[in-house]
Every structure is written in structure tokens, then in C-alpha cells.
Design a protein around this motif. Sequence first.
Motif, PDB file in Angstrom:
ATOM      1  N   SER A  41      -0.182   3.689  -7.127  1.00 24.59           N
ATOM      2  CA  SER A  41      -0.468   2.717  -8.465  1.00 24.59           C
ATOM      3  C   SER A  41       0.247   1.495  -8.009  1.00 24.59           C
ATOM      4  CB  SER A  41       0.059   3.439  -9.650  1.00 24.59           C
ATOM      5  OG  SER A  41       1.282   3.973  -9.664  1.00 24.59           O
ATOM      6  N   CYS A  42       0.229   0.572  -8.501  1.00 27.13           N
ATOM      7  CA  CYS A  42       0.798  -0.707  -8.436  1.00 27.13           C
ATOM      8  C   CYS A  42       1.503  -1.149  -9.592  1.00 27.13           C
ATOM      9  CB  CYS A  42      -0.417  -1.985  -8.093  1.00 27.13           C
ATOM     10  SG  CYS A  42      -1.120  -1.804  -6.542  1.00 27.13           S
ATOM     11  N   HIS A  48       1.112  -8.727  -7.933  1.00 27.64           N
ATOM     12  CA  HIS A  48       0.498  -7.345  -7.598  1.00 27.64           C
ATOM     13  C   HIS A  48      -1.030  -7.059  -7.938  1.00 27.64           C
ATOM     14  CE1 HIS A  48       4.904  -6.625  -7.525  1.00 27.64           C
ATOM     15  NE2 HIS A  48       4.485  -5.600  -6.828  1.00 27.64           N
ATOM     16  N   GLU A  51      -4.751  -2.300  -8.506  1.00 27.39           N
ATOM     17  CA  GLU A  51      -4.946  -1.000  -8.005  1.00 27.39           C
ATOM     18  C   GLU A  51      -4.802  -1.344  -6.575  1.00 27.39           C
ATOM     19  OE1 GLU A  51      -8.666   0.810  -8.979  1.00 27.39           O
ATOM     20  OE2 GLU A  51      -8.041   1.077 -11.081  1.00 27.39           O
ATOM     21  N   PRO A  52      -4.083  -0.432  -5.800  1.00 24.90           N
ATOM     22  CA  PRO A  52      -3.858  -0.450  -4.391  1.00 24.90           C
ATOM     23  C   PRO A  52      -5.274  -0.022  -3.365  1.00 24.90           C
ATOM     24  CG  PRO A  52      -3.133   1.647  -5.155  1.00 24.90           C
ATOM     25  CD  PRO A  52      -3.595   0.762  -6.240  1.00 24.90           C
ATOM     26  N   CYS A  70      -0.552  -2.707  -2.316  1.00 31.10           N
ATOM     27  CA  CYS A  70      -0.572  -3.427  -3.859  1.00 31.10           C
ATOM     28  C   CYS A  70      -0.677  -5.050  -3.538  1.00 31.10           C
ATOM     29  CB  CYS A  70       0.748  -2.901  -4.545  1.00 31.10           C
ATOM     30  SG  CYS A  70       0.332  -1.297  -5.335  1.00 31.10           S
ATOM     31  N   PRO A 116       2.450   1.366  -2.801  1.00 31.61           N
ATOM     32  CA  PRO A 116       1.701   1.703  -3.905  1.00 31.61           C
ATOM     33  C   PRO A 116       2.352   3.057  -4.337  1.00 31.61           C
ATOM     34  CG  PRO A 116       0.817   2.592  -1.695  1.00 31.61           C
ATOM     35  CD  PRO A 116       1.958   1.670  -1.497  1.00 31.61           C
TER      36      PRO A 116
END
Length: 262
Positions: A41-42, A48, A51-52, A70, A116
Motif C-alpha cells: 500500500s501507499c 504518492h 496504489e502501488p 508508490c 509500498p
Amino acid sequence: MRSHQKRTAGHHFVTFFLILGLLSSVFSQISIKDKRQLVNSCIDGNNHKREPGPEDSLHKQCSPWKNNSCCTGNTTVHAHGGKMYGFNYNHCPNKKMSDKCLEHFVQDLCFYECSPNVGPWVQTVSSMKMRRERFLGVPLCATDCDDWFKACKDDFTCTDNWTLNFEWINGTNRCRPESECRTFSEIFQNSSNFCERVWDHSWKYTDNSEPCMRIWFDGSQGNPNENVARWKIQQSNSAVSYKVTSVQLLLYVLPALLLFVN
């Protein structure tokens, strides 16, 4: 009549606690599922991604995160520019940061923008324009921290907390009038103090024998920090599972006791 009312009330209590126990079980499973998502996750920051995911290319030192990141390529170019977010590494008058020290701070910035895997350590912040979340107490491998401090020990700064202790004037950081510029060695004393204090405890100095994050790694060999995030979540889930199981046991045993009494 009173006996019947008493039994009815008792059954209502039993039903209530059984439903509460079931809800506790459901919500504990939702909590564990949410924590698993934190592996990938970011944080909520201005640059950012939501979502990665993979990037076609990331600039220079940020390239290890290319396969799952990210950050965008454009962000990583700015990260190498030396003054992202208006932050001035050369904040001591007539004291330019050495290239070897700056290289480590750029790598740290790449981690911040691109990783991430910091979800288990994320906390909400409300007083910063550049982000709504930050990570706190992420375990940084001792060797990475030691190398970073060694590269910077003869450079100059005026404070040990770069997140909180600068004045911000016209969009850039400046040393406070009462502060004094001294070497990193004088300000921080050692590598553990440096890594833990410089960004207000974002990092936690951690022995290499324990699960810890790398800011330097070969992305072609995979990202070793994923396993550290999984370890943290498993550790957290074990603690949550124990607490929830204890509560659920009480919620299921109590109705049985009420039935016995009634």
C-alpha cells in the motif's frame, strides 16, 4: 408468571451475548484482512500514487522499486534535484553538504516516495501540507544506518530533528536564529541517534539479526522489505488474535453461565 418472565429475560441476555460474540468474530476477520493489505500500500502523500504498481522507469537511485512502486518516474527525477518540497540540505551558511552524504539522503527520499511496504507503520498526521500520513518506527537495518551516518558525520547541521525544528520562510527551511551549526558527529553523537532523530523517529535503528528494512538493495533480486512488512503484520495479527479470542471466549461462556443460573 414471574418465573416465566425471568426465563424470557435470561434468554434475551443469552441471545444478545451470542450475537455480540459472532459480530466480534466477523470484525476480527475483517481487521486481519485489512492488515494483510498493508503489505502492499501507499501512504497518503502529495506525490504518492493511490496504489502501488510497476513503472516503466524510475530515476537513478530510485530504480530498485521499479517493479512495484508508490512513486512515478517524474517524482523520482525531482527526488534527485536536491530541493524537493523546498527542503534545503545546505541549510548551514557556507556549508555545502558533501556528495556522499547527499547520496544517502536521496536514497532515503526514494524509500519514502517509492516504498509500498510501510503500511504496518503508518500513522495519520494533520499538521502537514505535503502528506496526510507518515510512517513511524520503521526498523532500519543497522548497517544501512551506520553507512549513512559515516557518510555524513563530517557534514554540518543545526538541529537533530529535521521534521520539527526548522523555521520555514518563503517555502524553504532555515536554521533558527538561536541554533548553532555543528557537525553531524557533534549533533547526533552516533548512528542510532542520527537515524532515529533526524526525521522525528520515522526510523528505528535495528540490528541486522532482526527483521529490518533496507534502503539500499538490488531491485533485480526482488524487494527484501516485503518480508519485513509481512513479519510485522503477522506479529500484530498474533496479538490481535489472542485478545479477540479471549473476548470471544467470555462472550460465549457468559451466556452458558446465565442459562445455568436461570
